[in-house]
Design a protein around this motif. Structure first.
Motif, PDB file in Angstrom:
ATOM      1  N   PHE A 166      54.555  40.382 -12.379  1.00  0.00           N
ATOM      2  CA  PHE A 166      54.430  41.550 -11.521  1.00  0.00           C
ATOM      3  C   PHE A 166      53.753  42.716 -12.243  1.00  0.00           C
ATOM      4  O   PHE A 166      53.092  43.533 -11.611  1.00  0.00           O
ATOM      5  CB  PHE A 166      55.805  41.987 -10.995  1.00  0.00           C
ATOM      6  N   SER A 167      53.914  42.790 -13.560  1.00  0.00           N
ATOM      7  CA  SER A 167      53.217  43.836 -14.309  1.00  0.00           C
ATOM      8  C   SER A 167      51.709  43.607 -14.259  1.00  0.00           C
ATOM      9  O   SER A 167      50.924  44.554 -14.144  1.00  0.00           O
ATOM     10  CB  SER A 167      53.713  43.879 -15.759  1.00  0.00           C
ATOM     11  N   LEU A 168      51.301  42.334 -14.311  1.00  0.00           N
ATOM     12  CA  LEU A 168      49.881  42.010 -14.204  1.00  0.00           C
ATOM     13  C   LEU A 168      49.391  42.194 -12.761  1.00  0.00           C
ATOM     14  O   LEU A 168      48.268  42.662 -12.535  1.00  0.00           O
ATOM     15  CB  LEU A 168      49.639  40.567 -14.646  1.00  0.00           C
ATOM     16  N   LEU A 169      50.240  41.841 -11.796  1.00  0.00           N
ATOM     17  CA  LEU A 169      49.857  42.000 -10.387  1.00  0.00           C
ATOM     18  C   LEU A 169      49.660  43.480 -10.054  1.00  0.00           C
ATOM     19  O   LEU A 169      48.692  43.846  -9.371  1.00  0.00           O
ATOM     20  CB  LEU A 169      50.931  41.389  -9.491  1.00  0.00           C
ATOM     21  N   ALA A 170      50.552  44.343 -10.548  1.00  0.00           N
ATOM     22  CA  ALA A 170      50.411  45.782 -10.297  1.00  0.00           C
ATOM     23  C   ALA A 170      49.118  46.314 -10.906  1.00  0.00           C
ATOM     24  O   ALA A 170      48.412  47.123 -10.299  1.00  0.00           O
ATOM     25  CB  ALA A 170      51.619  46.528 -10.857  1.00  0.00           C
ATOM     26  N   ALA A 171      48.795  45.849 -12.113  1.00  0.00           N
ATOM     27  CA  ALA A 171      47.547  46.267 -12.761  1.00  0.00           C
ATOM     28  C   ALA A 171      46.339  45.798 -11.955  1.00  0.00           C
ATOM     29  O   ALA A 171      45.346  46.526 -11.812  1.00  0.00           O
ATOM     30  CB  ALA A 171      47.485  45.709 -14.188  1.00  0.00           C
ATOM     31  N   LEU A 172      46.417  44.585 -11.418  1.00  0.00           N
ATOM     32  CA  LEU A 172      45.333  44.063 -10.581  1.00  0.00           C
ATOM     33  C   LEU A 172      45.173  44.907  -9.318  1.00  0.00           C
ATOM     34  O   LEU A 172      44.054  45.258  -8.921  1.00  0.00           O
ATOM     35  CB  LEU A 172      45.630  42.606 -10.204  1.00  0.00           C
ATOM     36  N   LEU A 173      46.284  45.256  -8.678  1.00  0.00           N
ATOM     37  CA  LEU A 173      46.248  46.028  -7.432  1.00  0.00           C
ATOM     38  C   LEU A 173      45.656  47.421  -7.642  1.00  0.00           C
ATOM     39  O   LEU A 173      45.101  48.007  -6.707  1.00  0.00           O
ATOM     40  CB  LEU A 173      47.669  46.154  -6.859  1.00  0.00           C
ATOM     41  N   GLU A 174      45.762  47.955  -8.848  1.00  0.00           N
ATOM     42  CA  GLU A 174      45.246  49.289  -9.132  1.00  0.00           C
ATOM     43  C   GLU A 174      43.773  49.292  -9.497  1.00  0.00           C
ATOM     44  O   GLU A 174      43.171  50.354  -9.643  1.00  0.00           O
ATOM     45  CB  GLU A 174      46.072  49.929 -10.258  1.00  0.00           C
ATOM     46  N   ARG A 175      43.171  48.128  -9.617  1.00  0.00           N
ATOM     47  CA  ARG A 175      41.744  48.044  -9.952  1.00  0.00           C
ATOM     48  C   ARG A 175      40.898  48.250  -8.703  1.00  0.00           C
ATOM     49  O   ARG A 175      41.131  47.629  -7.665  1.00  0.00           O
ATOM     50  CB  ARG A 175      41.427  46.690 -10.588  1.00  0.00           C
ATOM     51  N   ASN A 176      39.902  49.096  -8.821  1.00  0.00           N
ATOM     52  CA  ASN A 176      39.037  49.404  -7.675  1.00  0.00           C
ATOM     53  C   ASN A 176      38.268  48.185  -7.190  1.00  0.00           C
ATOM     54  O   ASN A 176      38.043  48.012  -5.988  1.00  0.00           O
ATOM     55  CB  ASN A 176      38.060  50.525  -8.036  1.00  0.00           C
ATOM     56  N   ASP A 177      37.841  47.327  -8.134  1.00  0.00           N
ATOM     57  CA  ASP A 177      37.054  46.166  -7.718  1.00  0.00           C
ATOM     58  C   ASP A 177      37.887  45.189  -6.901  1.00  0.00           C
ATOM     59  O   ASP A 177      37.390  44.568  -5.960  1.00  0.00           O
ATOM     60  CB  ASP A 177      36.419  45.462  -8.930  1.00  0.00           C
ATOM     61  N   PHE A 178      39.181  45.078  -7.223  1.00  0.00           N
ATOM     62  CA  PHE A 178      40.036  44.197  -6.422  1.00  0.00           C
ATOM     63  C   PHE A 178      40.316  44.820  -5.055  1.00  0.00           C
ATOM     64  O   PHE A 178      40.331  44.133  -4.037  1.00  0.00           O
ATOM     65  CB  PHE A 178      41.351  43.903  -7.141  1.00  0.00           C
ATOM     66  N   GLN A 179      40.543  46.117  -5.015  1.00  0.00           N
ATOM     67  CA  GLN A 179      40.799  46.802  -3.745  1.00  0.00           C
ATOM     68  C   GLN A 179      39.616  46.643  -2.789  1.00  0.00           C
ATOM     69  O   GLN A 179      39.796  46.581  -1.571  1.00  0.00           O
ATOM     70  CB  GLN A 179      41.088  48.276  -3.987  1.00  0.00           C
ATOM     71  N   SER A 180      38.415  46.576  -3.342  1.00  0.00           N
ATOM     72  CA  SER A 180      37.232  46.412  -2.483  1.00  0.00           C
ATOM     73  C   SER A 180      37.251  45.072  -1.758  1.00  0.00           C
ATOM     74  O   SER A 180      36.715  44.939  -0.655  1.00  0.00           O
ATOM     75  CB  SER A 180      35.953  46.540  -3.313  1.00  0.00           C
ATOM     76  N   LEU A 181      37.878  44.050  -2.357  1.00  0.00           N
ATOM     77  CA  LEU A 181      37.993  42.751  -1.687  1.00  0.00           C
ATOM     78  C   LEU A 181      38.885  42.851  -0.448  1.00  0.00           C
ATOM     79  O   LEU A 181      38.627  42.234   0.577  1.00  0.00           O
ATOM     80  CB  LEU A 181      38.572  41.704  -2.638  1.00  0.00           C
ATOM     81  N   LEU A 182      39.950  43.644  -0.570  1.00  0.00           N
ATOM     82  CA  LEU A 182      40.889  43.785   0.533  1.00  0.00           C
ATOM     83  C   LEU A 182      40.335  44.681   1.623  1.00  0.00           C
ATOM     84  O   LEU A 182      40.640  44.508   2.800  1.00  0.00           O
ATOM     85  CB  LEU A 182      42.214  44.355   0.015  1.00  0.00           C
ATOM     86  N   ASN A 183      39.530  45.661   1.232  1.00  0.00           N
ATOM     87  CA  ASN A 183      38.993  46.617   2.201  1.00  0.00           C
ATOM     88  C   ASN A 183      37.795  46.079   2.968  1.00  0.00           C
ATOM     89  O   ASN A 183      37.348  46.691   3.932  1.00  0.00           O
ATOM     90  CB  ASN A 183      38.592  47.921   1.495  1.00  0.00           C
ATOM     91  N   THR A 184      37.275  44.922   2.515  1.00  0.00           N
ATOM     92  CA  THR A 184      36.143  44.333   3.221  1.00  0.00           C
ATOM     93  C   THR A 184      36.550  43.981   4.651  1.00  0.00           C
ATOM     94  O   THR A 184      37.643  43.478   4.884  1.00  0.00           O
ATOM     95  CB  THR A 184      35.677  43.053   2.507  1.00  0.00           C
ATOM     96  N   LYS A 185      35.666  44.268   5.589  1.00  0.00           N
ATOM     97  CA  LYS A 185      35.966  43.969   6.997  1.00  0.00           C
ATOM     98  C   LYS A 185      36.193  42.477   7.171  1.00  0.00           C
ATOM     99  O   LYS A 185      35.474  41.639   6.615  1.00  0.00           O
ATOM    100  CB  LYS A 185      34.810  44.412   7.884  1.00  0.00           C
ATOM    101  N   PHE A 186      37.250  42.126   7.931  1.00  0.00           N
ATOM    102  CA  PHE A 186      37.553  40.719   8.177  1.00  0.00           C
ATOM    103  C   PHE A 186      36.383  40.003   8.836  1.00  0.00           C
ATOM    104  O   PHE A 186      35.787  40.517   9.777  1.00  0.00           O
ATOM    105  CB  PHE A 186      38.782  40.592   9.098  1.00  0.00           C
ATOM    106  N   GLU A 187      36.064  38.846   8.327  1.00  0.00           N
ATOM    107  CA  GLU A 187      34.981  38.052   8.935  1.00  0.00           C
ATOM    108  C   GLU A 187      35.458  36.610   9.032  1.00  0.00           C
ATOM    109  O   GLU A 187      35.700  35.950   8.029  1.00  0.00           O
ATOM    110  CB  GLU A 187      33.714  38.126   8.073  1.00  0.00           C
ATOM    111  N   ILE A 188      35.699  36.158  10.235  1.00  0.00           N
ATOM    112  CA  ILE A 188      36.153  34.790  10.451  1.00  0.00           C
ATOM    113  C   ILE A 188      34.950  33.845  10.318  1.00  0.00           C
ATOM    114  O   ILE A 188      33.928  34.050  10.953  1.00  0.00           O
ATOM    115  CB  ILE A 188      36.789  34.639  11.844  1.00  0.00           C
ATOM    116  N   ILE A 189      35.078  32.825   9.511  1.00  0.00           N
ATOM    117  CA  ILE A 189      33.958  31.902   9.295  1.00  0.00           C
ATOM    118  C   ILE A 189      34.414  30.454   9.463  1.00  0.00           C
ATOM    119  O   ILE A 189      35.607  30.173   9.496  1.00  0.00           O
ATOM    120  CB  ILE A 189      33.313  32.106   7.928  1.00  0.00           C
TER     121      ILE A 189
END
Length: 462
Positions: free
Chosen positions: A439-462
């Motif tokens: 969880f310490s590594l997961l929290a660090a991952l969640l605080e990274r801007n590059d990872f947040q950009s993956l989540l903020n990407t508009k959903f695209e069903i493929i």
């Protein structure tokens, strides 16, 4: 609480929820509480012929609120406190008859003198007030006591209203008990008053309002006669966690499965472990879990990153994105979810039997290095059995890893798994895998801007 009072007939509960009030900025919430209590008592079908109100209190109230104005006034309060007109209609009719009768008996020839004398007192609200509604409530409560029951006032959701109103309610109730302590009498003559809230939320609100240096314990102690009862459902939830997960059904797009049945699905295993850990430390409420009981969430494939024509990733490539998508559907707040993960960063987290700590670290690593994934894949030697090792930094740890190539027969595509070789501190000292809290590594991952950009990407069903 509903079940407790249903099973214990010696109590009669008057349960109110101030969070439901439509409170204007200039309105006294304690007055709305009085009206709400009054309406709840009307639902009990009490006899208004037995209601006794002092003339000095009743007369100025009635003269300023003639019978034709009383009912419209009370009807105007109903939407603010969320009362049901159907349940209280008969009580309002009987109350109006009572007003008419009492008014005819009042000595109206002296009304000017009486009104003049009482005008300075009738509008005072708060700790010492004994206005018409207060006396009416006391009379109705004491009538209920004649049944032999203890009458209990429950003020629920206290921590979900405006801070000004929270401390207004608490101060009035406690001050009244102080004034009446010789008679052991509560406000409105209730036998007991129960305030229901999340005490930690009250603590945070208190610190925000009065400052972190002000002693909260010394302040809050005066508001209860016994110790605070801490209601914690997490031990029971942990005991029932397997049954709980079987009720949580997730639609993966091409299949549906319950979390209880998930074994090899990476996203499902991540969701299951994170939810289990949150439940273990009471970080998830029943209200949140109801969101998945009332309707599942579709975890379909979507594009999350593209660079150039060939380098692209979906949430099937970085499956922790799919898991976080689902968890954010539950918690509705990215920062709140991150804070909960940080809280677990130094806790003893139980890893479920079908997975391992290394498994979670591998998934976090894959998400942390996604930009280098395709580049590192292309570096792989074509010679059978030869592997290259790569390196990255996460949460002040140096992580060395390899990439394992696989094949997915369902969609006839290659798969790539990041496998951690070693983890070490900045000074080169090796770290035992089992001693790392993922969880310490997961929290660090969640605080990274590059990872947040993956989540903020508009959903695209493929």
């Amino acid at each position: 609480m509903d079940k407790f009072f249903k099973d214990h007939s010696k109590y009669e509960a008057i349960h109110i929820y101030p969070v439901n009030y439509s409170v204007a900025s200039n309105e006294d919430i304690f007055e709305l509480i009085k009206y709400d209590i009054f309406f709840k008592l009307l639902e009990k079908g009490l006899n208004f012929d037995k209601v006794e109100i002092e003339k000095g209190t009743f007369l100025p109230f009635f003269l300023n609120n003639h019978a034709t104005e009383i009912i419209p006034f009370l009807l105007g309060i109903i939407p603010k406190v969320g009362a049901s007109l159907k349940d209280i209609a008969n009580g309002l009719i009987e109350l109006n008859k009572k007003f008419e009768k009492e008014f005819k008996e009042a000595n109206i020839t002296e009304q000017d003198k009486i009104i003049s004398y009482l005008s300075g007192f009738k509008d005072k609200k708060g700790i010492n007030e004994e206005d018409f509604y207060t006396q009416l409530i006391c009379s109705l409560v004491n009538q209920l006591k004649e049944t032999g029951k203890e009458i209990v006032l429950i003020v629920d959701d206290l921590d979900r209203i405006d801070p000004e109103h929270i401390f207004r309610i608490m101060n009035i109730l406690s001050a009244h008990v102080d004034l009446k302590k010789d008679t052991d009498q509560n406000k409105f003559d209730f036998n007991k008053i129960i305030l229901v809230c999340d005490i930690e939320n009250i603590r945070k609100i208190f610190a925000n309002r009065y400052g972190a240096d002000v002693d909260f314990s010394g302040y809050i102690d005066k508001f209860y006669s016994r110790s605070i009862f801490y209601y914690d459902l997490s031990p029971e939830m942990v005991k029932s966690v397997i049954m709980l997960f079987h009720k949580v059904v997730i639609d993966f797009g091409d299949k549906r499965a319950s979390l209880g049945d998930v074994r090899k699905d990476v996203a499902g295993a991540l969701i299951k472990q994170i939810l289990h850990s949150f439940i273990q430390y009471n970080l998830v409420s029943i209200r949140v879990l109801k969101r998945i009981f009332l309707g599942g969430q579709v975890l379909k494939e979507r594009n999350i990153w593209r660079k150039g024509y060939y380098d692209s990733l979906t949430n099937n490539d970085i499956e922790i994105v799919k898991a976080i998508d689902f968890l954010l559907f539950l918690f509705q707040d990215y920062e709140l979810f991150t804070e909960k993960c940080k809280f677990l960063g130094d806790k003893d987290v139980k890893i479920l039997d079908e997975v391992s700590n290394r498994f979670f670290i591998n998934q976090i690593l894959k998400a942390a290095t996604y930009k280098d994934l395709s580049k590192n894949i292309n570096k792989q030697s074509k010679e059978s059995g030869q592997e290259l090792e790569f390196e990255t930094q996460l949460n002040k740890l140096t992580i060395k890893y390899k990439i394992e190539r696989g094949f997915n027969p369902q969609n006839l595509s290659d798969t790539f798994t990041c496998l951690v070789s070693t983890i070490s501190y900045e000074n080169g000292t090796a770290v035992d895998f089992e001693k790392i809290n993922f969880f310490s590594l997961l929290a660090a991952l969640l605080e990274r801007n590059d990872f947040q950009s993956l989540l903020n990407t508009k959903f695209e069903i493929i």
